[in-house]
Structure formats: structure tokens, C-alpha cells
Design a protein around this motif. Sequence first.
Motif, PDB file in Angstrom:
ATOM      1  N   CYS A   1     -18.008  40.452  16.346  1.00  0.00           N
ATOM      2  CA  CYS A   1     -18.721  41.732  16.254  1.00  0.00           C
ATOM      3  C   CYS A   1     -20.229  41.498  16.276  1.00  0.00           C
ATOM      4  O   CYS A   1     -20.976  42.190  16.983  1.00  0.00           O
ATOM      5  CB  CYS A   1     -18.298  42.469  14.980  1.00  0.00           C
ATOM      6  SG  CYS A   1     -19.172  44.020  14.684  1.00  0.00           S
ATOM      7  N   TRP A   2     -20.688  40.500  15.524  1.00  0.00           N
ATOM      8  CA  TRP A   2     -22.122  40.219  15.446  1.00  0.00           C
ATOM      9  C   TRP A   2     -22.672  39.765  16.793  1.00  0.00           C
ATOM     10  O   TRP A   2     -23.861  39.980  17.090  1.00  0.00           O
ATOM     11  CB  TRP A   2     -22.389  39.167  14.378  1.00  0.00           C
ATOM     12  CG  TRP A   2     -23.843  38.880  14.176  1.00  0.00           C
ATOM     13  CD1 TRP A   2     -24.549  37.820  14.647  1.00  0.00           C
ATOM     14  CD2 TRP A   2     -24.777  39.684  13.449  1.00  0.00           C
ATOM     15  NE1 TRP A   2     -25.866  37.911  14.255  1.00  0.00           N
ATOM     16  CE2 TRP A   2     -26.036  39.045  13.522  1.00  0.00           C
ATOM     17  CE3 TRP A   2     -24.667  40.886  12.747  1.00  0.00           C
ATOM     18  CZ2 TRP A   2     -27.171  39.566  12.912  1.00  0.00           C
ATOM     19  CZ3 TRP A   2     -25.802  41.405  12.142  1.00  0.00           C
ATOM     20  CH2 TRP A   2     -27.038  40.756  12.223  1.00  0.00           C
ATOM     21  N   GLN A   3     -21.848  39.168  17.644  1.00  0.00           N
ATOM     22  CA  GLN A   3     -22.305  38.624  18.923  1.00  0.00           C
ATOM     23  C   GLN A   3     -22.448  39.684  20.011  1.00  0.00           C
ATOM     24  O   GLN A   3     -23.030  39.408  21.052  1.00  0.00           O
ATOM     25  CB  GLN A   3     -21.312  37.554  19.413  1.00  0.00           C
ATOM     26  CG  GLN A   3     -21.174  36.359  18.512  1.00  0.00           C
ATOM     27  CD  GLN A   3     -22.451  35.557  18.407  1.00  0.00           C
ATOM     28  OE1 GLN A   3     -23.166  35.381  19.398  1.00  0.00           O
ATOM     29  NE2 GLN A   3     -22.754  35.081  17.217  1.00  0.00           N
ATOM     30  N   GLN A   4     -21.922  40.885  19.785  1.00  0.00           N
ATOM     31  CA  GLN A   4     -21.862  41.881  20.853  1.00  0.00           C
ATOM     32  C   GLN A   4     -23.143  42.687  20.965  1.00  0.00           C
ATOM     33  O   GLN A   4     -23.841  42.928  19.987  1.00  0.00           O
ATOM     34  CB  GLN A   4     -20.692  42.845  20.632  1.00  0.00           C
ATOM     35  CG  GLN A   4     -19.352  42.175  20.468  1.00  0.00           C
ATOM     36  CD  GLN A   4     -18.990  41.265  21.606  1.00  0.00           C
ATOM     37  OE1 GLN A   4     -19.013  41.668  22.765  1.00  0.00           O
ATOM     38  NE2 GLN A   4     -18.651  40.025  21.286  1.00  0.00           N
ATOM     39  N   ARG A   5     -23.426  43.123  22.190  1.00  0.00           N
ATOM     40  CA  ARG A   5     -24.479  44.116  22.434  1.00  0.00           C
ATOM     41  C   ARG A   5     -23.908  45.344  23.150  1.00  0.00           C
ATOM     42  O   ARG A   5     -24.580  46.366  23.258  1.00  0.00           O
ATOM     43  CB  ARG A   5     -25.622  43.512  23.237  1.00  0.00           C
ATOM     44  CG  ARG A   5     -25.197  42.751  24.467  1.00  0.00           C
ATOM     45  CD  ARG A   5     -26.355  42.081  25.165  1.00  0.00           C
ATOM     46  NE  ARG A   5     -27.133  43.002  25.944  1.00  0.00           N
ATOM     47  CZ  ARG A   5     -27.989  42.622  26.898  1.00  0.00           C
ATOM     48  NH1 ARG A   5     -28.168  41.335  27.146  1.00  0.00           N
ATOM     49  NH2 ARG A   5     -28.670  43.521  27.576  1.00  0.00           N
ATOM     50  N   HIS A   6     -22.687  45.238  23.685  1.00  0.00           N
ATOM     51  CA  HIS A   6     -21.958  46.374  24.250  1.00  0.00           C
ATOM     52  C   HIS A   6     -21.376  47.137  23.059  1.00  0.00           C
ATOM     53  O   HIS A   6     -20.524  46.631  22.338  1.00  0.00           O
ATOM     54  CB  HIS A   6     -20.856  45.853  25.165  1.00  0.00           C
ATOM     55  CG  HIS A   6     -20.129  46.912  25.932  1.00  0.00           C
ATOM     56  ND1 HIS A   6     -19.403  47.911  25.324  1.00  0.00           N
ATOM     57  CD2 HIS A   6     -20.003  47.118  27.277  1.00  0.00           C
ATOM     58  CE1 HIS A   6     -18.865  48.687  26.251  1.00  0.00           C
ATOM     59  NE2 HIS A   6     -19.212  48.228  27.437  1.00  0.00           N
ATOM     60  N   LEU A   7     -21.853  48.359  22.831  1.00  0.00           N
ATOM     61  CA  LEU A   7     -21.527  49.071  21.588  1.00  0.00           C
ATOM     62  C   LEU A   7     -20.037  49.301  21.412  1.00  0.00           C
ATOM     63  O   LEU A   7     -19.514  49.216  20.290  1.00  0.00           O
ATOM     64  CB  LEU A   7     -22.273  50.407  21.533  1.00  0.00           C
ATOM     65  CG  LEU A   7     -23.790  50.328  21.376  1.00  0.00           C
ATOM     66  CD1 LEU A   7     -24.380  51.719  21.240  1.00  0.00           C
ATOM     67  CD2 LEU A   7     -24.176  49.483  20.175  1.00  0.00           C
ATOM     68  N   LYS A   8     -19.335  49.603  22.484  1.00  0.00           N
ATOM     69  CA  LYS A   8     -17.899  49.847  22.342  1.00  0.00           C
ATOM     70  C   LYS A   8     -17.168  48.564  21.957  1.00  0.00           C
ATOM     71  O   LYS A   8     -16.253  48.581  21.131  1.00  0.00           O
ATOM     72  CB  LYS A   8     -17.323  50.420  23.640  1.00  0.00           C
ATOM     73  CG  LYS A   8     -17.636  51.901  23.863  1.00  0.00           C
ATOM     74  CD  LYS A   8     -16.861  52.384  25.077  1.00  0.00           C
ATOM     75  CE  LYS A   8     -17.002  53.879  25.264  1.00  0.00           C
ATOM     76  NZ  LYS A   8     -16.176  54.369  26.393  1.00  0.00           N
ATOM     77  N   ARG A   9     -17.556  47.433  22.561  1.00  0.00           N
ATOM     78  CA  ARG A   9     -16.942  46.162  22.194  1.00  0.00           C
ATOM     79  C   ARG A   9     -17.323  45.775  20.764  1.00  0.00           C
ATOM     80  O   ARG A   9     -16.512  45.226  20.019  1.00  0.00           O
ATOM     81  CB  ARG A   9     -17.363  45.068  23.168  1.00  0.00           C
ATOM     82  CG  ARG A   9     -16.765  45.208  24.554  1.00  0.00           C
ATOM     83  CD  ARG A   9     -17.200  44.090  25.486  1.00  0.00           C
ATOM     84  NE  ARG A   9     -16.667  42.817  25.048  1.00  0.00           N
ATOM     85  CZ  ARG A   9     -15.483  42.334  25.410  1.00  0.00           C
ATOM     86  NH1 ARG A   9     -14.693  43.032  26.215  1.00  0.00           N
ATOM     87  NH2 ARG A   9     -15.071  41.151  24.991  1.00  0.00           N
ATOM     88  N   LEU A  10     -18.559  46.072  20.389  1.00  0.00           N
ATOM     89  CA  LEU A  10     -18.995  45.797  19.019  1.00  0.00           C
ATOM     90  C   LEU A  10     -18.122  46.539  18.015  1.00  0.00           C
ATOM     91  O   LEU A  10     -17.639  45.964  17.027  1.00  0.00           O
ATOM     92  CB  LEU A  10     -20.469  46.197  18.883  1.00  0.00           C
ATOM     93  CG  LEU A  10     -21.214  45.890  17.584  1.00  0.00           C
ATOM     94  CD1 LEU A  10     -22.710  45.768  17.871  1.00  0.00           C
ATOM     95  CD2 LEU A  10     -20.995  46.954  16.529  1.00  0.00           C
ATOM     96  N   LEU A  11     -17.904  47.826  18.265  1.00  0.00           N
ATOM     97  CA  LEU A  11     -17.076  48.626  17.356  1.00  0.00           C
ATOM     98  C   LEU A  11     -15.617  48.171  17.394  1.00  0.00           C
ATOM     99  O   LEU A  11     -14.919  48.217  16.375  1.00  0.00           O
ATOM    100  CB  LEU A  11     -17.181  50.104  17.719  1.00  0.00           C
ATOM    101  CG  LEU A  11     -18.545  50.756  17.459  1.00  0.00           C
ATOM    102  CD1 LEU A  11     -18.579  52.178  18.017  1.00  0.00           C
ATOM    103  CD2 LEU A  11     -18.866  50.776  15.974  1.00  0.00           C
ATOM    104  N   ALA A  12     -15.151  47.712  18.558  1.00  0.00           N
ATOM    105  CA  ALA A  12     -13.772  47.223  18.660  1.00  0.00           C
ATOM    106  C   ALA A  12     -13.584  45.972  17.806  1.00  0.00           C
ATOM    107  O   ALA A  12     -12.587  45.836  17.081  1.00  0.00           O
ATOM    108  CB  ALA A  12     -13.425  46.928  20.117  1.00  0.00           C
ATOM    109  N   PHE A  13     -14.535  45.032  17.863  1.00  0.00           N
ATOM    110  CA  PHE A  13     -14.412  43.831  17.039  1.00  0.00           C
ATOM    111  C   PHE A  13     -14.572  44.160  15.561  1.00  0.00           C
ATOM    112  O   PHE A  13     -13.980  43.495  14.705  1.00  0.00           O
ATOM    113  CB  PHE A  13     -15.434  42.783  17.480  1.00  0.00           C
ATOM    114  CG  PHE A  13     -15.000  41.985  18.671  1.00  0.00           C
ATOM    115  CD1 PHE A  13     -13.941  41.093  18.576  1.00  0.00           C
ATOM    116  CD2 PHE A  13     -15.622  42.132  19.903  1.00  0.00           C
ATOM    117  CE1 PHE A  13     -13.521  40.355  19.671  1.00  0.00           C
ATOM    118  CE2 PHE A  13     -15.221  41.406  21.007  1.00  0.00           C
ATOM    119  CZ  PHE A  13     -14.158  40.515  20.886  1.00  0.00           C
TER     120      PHE A  13
END
Length: 604
Positions: free
Chosen positions: A299-311
Amino acid sequence: MTEAALLPLAVAVPLLGAALLAVAGRILPRTGCDILATGCAGAEVVCLVLLWTHNSGRLATADLGGWPARLGIVLAADPIGAGLALLVAVLVPVVVYSWRFFEEPTGEHAGAFPALILLFEAGMAGFALTGDLFNAFVFFELMGAAAYALTGYRIEDPRPLHGAITFGIVTSFAAYCSLLGIGLLYARTGELNLARLGQQLASHHTDLLTAVAFVLIATALLVKAAAVPFHFWLPDAHAVAPTPVCMLMSGAMVELGVYGIARIYWTVFSGPGGIPHQAFHTTFTALGLLTALLGALMCWQQRHLKRLLAFSTISHVGLFLIAVALLTPDGATGTAVYVAAHGLVKAALFALTGVLLDRYGSVDEHGLHGKARDLRTVGVLFVVGALALAGMPPFGTGLGKALSEDAAGRWQPWLPAVFVGASAVTGAAVLRAGLRIFWGAGPALRSRPDEDETTGEGEEPEIRSPQRTPPRAMTIVPAVLLGLAVLVGSLPAIAAALARGAAVFTDPAGYTAAVLTHPSTPPGPMPAGDWTATGVLLGLLSTSIAAALATAAVRKPSPTLPAHHPAARLVRALRRSHSGHLGDYLAWLALGVAALCIAIAAQT
């Protein structure tokens, strides 16, 4: 209205609504279809509110067709299952959010999207309320089929179509495993009713067949719950699915997977001839730890918001599994409160992300730096949602986290640190994105070549008029959801009802008696469901850590580690494992099934 009538209606209303929309979509204009879908969703909410209030503290049953439970199909609604079905019903009015979300054509396709949403709801409600293992499988697959179609709803874009195909094949493979496990149990006991399955299994000795059957059945549930290593489909599907669909998948569907594992274990496998408590306890605690920590790191590694929320969802699923694995009424209470509030908060955050995609055609944290300064209301709600995700009192996420921490800490004093750390990191990642996007905090960041898979640039807007003022419904819906999450944490009656439900949920003998003989028995001792000073302090601690991490991240972005650094190698390995390749995901699924079989069999 009696419970015997409410239970079938809770499944029938969305099914009938979907059928009506399939026909009416050829006649009614888009507005008429939206009104019809909203009316059906509202009727389902009313039905489940009545059901939940009627059966508070006990289990309600309905023998379909007038056949007794030993011969026919039974619906069985314990307060936890009915509460989860109610959560689904509360989230389904995202059809209001999506009224102007798509410029969907009129004519024969006007009712397709809301009809699929209602079909999705019917599958989820039926799964939460059924008392039959095979019907649970049927409802689970109905839910899955609707989810595949909704994920790939925009078939003109190859990315949603690819995500839907991957989602469908992975979950179908898991469904075959589940069906095989059901077949093994049926061959041994001759039963499919959950209560009678538990009774019949108690007359046999625990052996390898029992362990394998449990793992195979649990596989489909763990895939839907997105537990590691069964989780790979979730970020890919969330990245491409329409935002209203993400609200339902992260807000309700993954939680149903956790519920299914707990329900099937308690009613079928918790007695003699099933899976020993210690085997379940150890295995699923380890699985929960792995899921919580890996989800938070990714989650911390993401910048794509949908992927961030998914993790973030994956990390919280790990926390739910840890609390479920405690096998105590207190753990079940904490999980129930946590699940209810998390579903509301996560749906709200996805809805707010949809506003950004609506307005700017992007969900990239770096690319949107400072662009949404004029969306102050959306920005405030986004930050509030991030803090709620971190466990800030008085949100229900904070209360569920506190109750789960208290229950987990009685077994292992270090487990509350996992809850604090995972919730803090996931909340910090969302807060970091909010500060950058809505307030322009920190310097603008440049893309690096190795971050291509995490960006959200170039997303297709989910509406066709970017830069417009977002419709009011797209802001009101997440505000209402966050308000409901506050009520879950601040109204003692809700937590008390879920605590009574946890006492019923963790009483397999009472479940069997209620389904088979319908006695009128009072509920057992009720676990605690209130805030404690320790719970409040730990909630404030995780919130403070989240705020500190987010502030530090936007002020001074972390430097790029050398390629040979162990942490850099770990991050690269994790990113490469999320390759998007179907073969890789199926290999991980097979590895997970084998590992679970070995872990359970070694302890039985």
C-alpha cells in the motif's frame, strides 16, 4: 412481518429487481431505470433493517418450501450474518452515486448496470443468510459472475476486460477447489445443511480427508477475501473496475470471504471430527499476519490511488483474519465492528477517488499534485477517511480495532502492535495522497522508470466531460458513509447488538439447535463492545503515527535506495510478483492451497 417471511424476501427483492430492470431497460429511459433500481435497493435496506432488529441476540431461520431443515433448504440469519447483509444493502445505493457516473446509452442497455448491481447484491445477501453449504457456493458464484461482468463493464477498453478475465479465471479455479471440497464432505456425511454437516462430522475421526476438504472449501473464500497469496487479482481488478464496483468489492465482497471462513469453521469444523482449534488458530493467525504486513508494505509503495486503496483492503483483511483466528466471542465482536465500519470508510474513499477520476481523468498521486485545491469539501472528506482508516476515535474502525487489539493482546501481548502498525501505514498512505493532491503539500515528484506499474496517469475518465463540477451525489454519498462509520463507533446500541451477535455466532451447539429444532433459547454471556481507555489511546497512537508518516513523506520524499540494498530487493521482488500474468497468479494460488493443506494436516 415475521422473520420467516423477511428472510426469503431479503434474497428475492434484489433478484426480482434485477429481472425487472433487465426487462424495463428496453422500455424505460435511463432516469426511470435509475429510479427503479434505487427503489429496489431501498426496499432491501428496509427488509434487512427489520430482520436485523427482529433477531437481535438470536438466530432466525426459515425452512423454504415448508420442508424441515433435515430435508430441505434453510435460511439462517444470525445477527452477524444479517448485519453483514445489511452492510451490503446500505452500500448498494451506490446506484445513486452512479446516476451520472456513466453516460450510458438509452434503450435496451439502460438498465444493465443497475441490474448487475442488484444481482451482485442478491448473491452477497444470499451467501450471508444461507444455512446450506451448496447454496452458499451457488450464491458465492452468483456474486462472482456479477462481479466479473461489472469489472469488465466498459468492454470498449481492453484494460477492464483483461482485469475481468483474470479475476474470473482465478476465482473460477478457486470455485472448482471449493466444489471438490463440498463433494468430499458430502461423500463422507451425506449432508449439505451446515448444522447437520457439523453433527455428522462429529461422528467421524479427523483425518486427511477432513483437512483437505476444509482447505479446498476455504480456498474460494480466501480468494474472495484477497488473503495473501490469494490476493493478486484484487489490485488489478480494482485498478480497472468502475468506481462504484470498487466500492462494493472492497466495502462488502472481501468481508464476505472472511465471514464465510468463520461461519463454515464454527458450524461445520469446530467440533469433534473437524479441524482442531489450535490448528485453525495457528494457521490463520500466521496467514493474517502475512496478509496484514504485505498489504501495508505494498500500500505504501503505490501512487495509483485505486491500487493503493486495494492494498489497504488486503492489509485490513489480514487484521480481520487475526481477530477471527482467536476463536473467541471478543475476537468475533471486534471483527464484526471493524468490518462494518471499514466497509463504509473504504467505500467512501473509493467514491472520493471517483470524483478525482471524474474531474481530471487520472488517479495518479504524483500527477495530480496540487490540482484539486479547489475541491476543498472532497479534500476534507478524503483526509477524514484516511484518519478513520488509521483507527481514529470515534470512528467504528477505531472501535473495531480497539476491541480486536484487546482480544488479541490477551493471547499474545505483541499482536496489538500489528494492528497499530498496519492501520497506521495504510492510513498514512491515503493521507499522504490527500495532502499532495488536495493541498499541494511538498515538492512535485518526478516519475521513475520502475514506477510505471503503480501510476494512474492516462486513465480513461469514467464520465465524458472532465473538468465539470462533480454532481452533488458524488460528494453526498461518501459524506453519508463516513457519517455512518462514526455512528458505528459512537452509538453503544450498535456495538452491543454486534456483541450479542458474536455470542450467538461462536456457539455452534446453539446454531445447530436453532436450525434443526427451533428452540427459544436466550443468548449466552455477551462479550464487551465498549471503548476502553487503552483502546482510545491505541487509536490515537495509530492516528498520530499515520499523520507523522504522511507529513514526513510529503515534506522530504524518501531517497532511492541502491539497487543492491535488501529493502530495495524486497520491494522489487514484491512488485514483480504482482506481474498481471494469469499463469503467475494461478501458480501462487496452487502454492497457497498446498501450503494450507500442509499446515492444517500437520496439526490434525
